[in-house]
Design a protein around this motif. Structure first.
Motif, PDB file in Angstrom:
ATOM      1  N   TYR A 191       2.206  -0.498  -7.709  1.00 23.47           N
ATOM      2  CA  TYR A 191       1.624   0.742  -8.225  1.00 23.47           C
ATOM      3  C   TYR A 191       0.096   0.647  -8.277  1.00 23.47           C
ATOM      4  O   TYR A 191      -0.604   1.618  -7.958  1.00 23.47           O
ATOM      5  N   GLN A 192      -0.436  -0.519  -8.666  1.00 16.87           N
ATOM      6  CA  GLN A 192      -1.891  -0.694  -8.724  1.00 16.87           C
ATOM      7  C   GLN A 192      -2.510  -0.593  -7.337  1.00 16.87           C
ATOM      8  O   GLN A 192      -3.560   0.032  -7.164  1.00 16.87           O
ATOM      9  N   ILE A 193      -1.848  -1.198  -6.351  1.00 16.91           N
ATOM     10  CA  ILE A 193      -2.391  -1.180  -4.987  1.00 16.91           C
ATOM     11  C   ILE A 193      -2.418   0.232  -4.422  1.00 16.91           C
ATOM     12  O   ILE A 193      -3.373   0.630  -3.750  1.00 16.91           O
ATOM     13  N   LEU A 194      -1.362   1.006  -4.696  1.00 13.84           N
ATOM     14  CA  LEU A 194      -1.307   2.377  -4.178  1.00 13.84           C
ATOM     15  C   LEU A 194      -2.060   3.359  -5.069  1.00 13.84           C
ATOM     16  O   LEU A 194      -2.220   4.536  -4.704  1.00 13.84           O
ATOM     17  N   GLY A 195      -2.525   2.895  -6.233  1.00 14.02           N
ATOM     18  CA  GLY A 195      -3.264   3.773  -7.137  1.00 14.02           C
ATOM     19  C   GLY A 195      -2.389   4.815  -7.804  1.00 14.02           C
ATOM     20  O   GLY A 195      -2.841   5.926  -8.075  1.00 14.02           O
ATOM     21  N   LEU A 196      -1.132   4.448  -8.079  1.00  7.46           N
ATOM     22  CA  LEU A 196      -0.175   5.389  -8.655  1.00  7.46           C
ATOM     23  C   LEU A 196       0.250   4.951 -10.049  1.00  7.46           C
ATOM     24  O   LEU A 196       0.133   3.776 -10.412  1.00  7.46           O
ATOM     25  N   GLN A 197       0.771   5.910 -10.806  1.00  4.05           N
ATOM     26  CA  GLN A 197       1.328   5.617 -12.114  1.00  4.05           C
ATOM     27  C   GLN A 197       2.796   5.223 -11.964  1.00  4.05           C
ATOM     28  O   GLN A 197       3.485   5.717 -11.066  1.00  4.05           O
ATOM     29  N   PRO A 198       3.303   4.336 -12.827  1.00  2.00           N
ATOM     30  CA  PRO A 198       4.728   3.976 -12.769  1.00  2.00           C
ATOM     31  C   PRO A 198       5.614   5.205 -12.815  1.00  2.00           C
ATOM     32  O   PRO A 198       5.350   6.156 -13.566  1.00  2.00           O
ATOM     33  N   GLU A 204       5.033  11.031  -3.431  1.00  2.00           N
ATOM     34  CA  GLU A 204       3.726  10.566  -3.893  1.00  2.00           C
ATOM     35  C   GLU A 204       3.411   9.183  -3.310  1.00  2.00           C
ATOM     36  O   GLU A 204       2.270   8.908  -2.925  1.00  2.00           O
ATOM     37  N   ILE A 205       4.438   8.341  -3.234  1.00  2.00           N
ATOM     38  CA  ILE A 205       4.260   7.015  -2.652  1.00  2.00           C
ATOM     39  C   ILE A 205       3.876   7.146  -1.180  1.00  2.00           C
ATOM     40  O   ILE A 205       2.963   6.479  -0.692  1.00  2.00           O
ATOM     41  N   ASP A 235       6.718  -0.592   0.661  1.00  2.00           N
ATOM     42  CA  ASP A 235       8.082  -1.099   0.850  1.00  2.00           C
ATOM     43  C   ASP A 235       8.688  -1.566  -0.467  1.00  2.00           C
ATOM     44  O   ASP A 235       9.876  -1.345  -0.729  1.00  2.00           O
ATOM     45  N   THR A 236       7.882  -2.202  -1.314  1.00  2.00           N
ATOM     46  CA  THR A 236       8.366  -2.694  -2.607  1.00  2.00           C
ATOM     47  C   THR A 236       8.878  -1.554  -3.473  1.00  2.00           C
ATOM     48  O   THR A 236       9.954  -1.642  -4.083  1.00  2.00           O
TER      49      THR A 236
END
Length: 243
Positions: A191-198, A204-205, A235-236
């Motif tokens: 989530y940190q790498i993609l800049g997204l919230q859990p 969105e991914i 992928d994760t």
């Protein structure tokens, strides 16, 4: 004779400009091109408007203002013309950032500007930003970093000093390393790498992945290592995503 001198000066100036262009930060260069383009478009619009050619002046003025980040007429729904440099239909990320961490470096990518910067988190320079150091100081750190931190540092050098590999001497710096990651990526890291919230949705991914790959893909002058980490993050999250 004066013509020959003028030609020689022009060649030297063009050569120096080319060297500056090669060494420039791509994100900074893109912003500079947008600003210069916007100013030039507004100047031409003002000139044609003064001559009474409003059919040309008005759209040209709107285009120039858009490049400078102004939404014409203050209309909330009116698209910002500057967005064509981010790709058609690409939404603004509203300050969104991505993070990739290693033992020595916490790297951050700003989604809006594409600027890459990092903070040293261990060792004698802990707490200082990579932007505080020049090229020779940064390459001197390589020997003291683990493979993953070296890959992050080289990604930063590729963005800030595009020609550094060509200029580097020996095998201590400038090599194309394939870093071994520290283990299986966690959802939190992804989530940190993609800049997204859990809890982000599949769409969105996918959007975050596509947007980052445009900035980081090696074919676009980006980083092989960071692009691989972005792919791994996607992928994760998709492996365990149900909706």
């Amino acid at each position: 004779m004066p013509t020959l001198i003028a030609g020689a000066v022009a060649v030297i100036v063009l050569y120096l400009l080319l060297q500056m262009f090669r060494a420039a930060n791509p994100a900074t260069l893109a912003r500079a091109i947008k600003i210069v383009g916007g100013v030039v478009a507004l100047a031409i619009a003002a000139f044609t408007g003064f001559k009474g050619e409003l059919a040309v002046a008005v759209p040209l003025g709107i285009f120039g203002a858009g490049l400078l980040g102004w939404s014409p007429f203050g209309m909330p729904g009116f698209p910002n013309i500057g967005g064509i440099f981010r790709g058609a239909g690409a939404p603004r990320s509203a300050g969104q950032t991505s993070r990739v961490c290693s033992q020595f470096i916490d790297m951050t990518l700003d989604h809006d500007s594409g600027e890459l910067d990092g903070r040293i988190v261990a060792g004698p320079y802990a707490g200082r930003s990579l932007s505080e150091f020049d090229l020779s100081q940064l390459t001197a750190m390589i020997s003291g970093f683990d493979a993953e931190s070296v890959a992050l540092l080289e990604s930063y050098l590729d963005r800030r000093f595009p020609a550094w590999r060509h200029d580097a001497q020996g095998n201590t710096a400038g090599g194309q390393r394939r870093a071994a990651t520290s283990g299986k990526m966690t959802d939190e890291e992804a989530y940190q790498i993609l800049g997204l919230q859990p809890g982000a949705r599949r769409d969105e991914i996918g959007r975050a992945h596509r947007s980052l790959m445009k900035k980081l893909h090696p074919d676009q002058g980006g980083s092989t290592y960071l692009a691989a980490r972005v792919n791994e993050a996607k992928d994760t999250l998709l492996r365990t995503h149900n909706d």
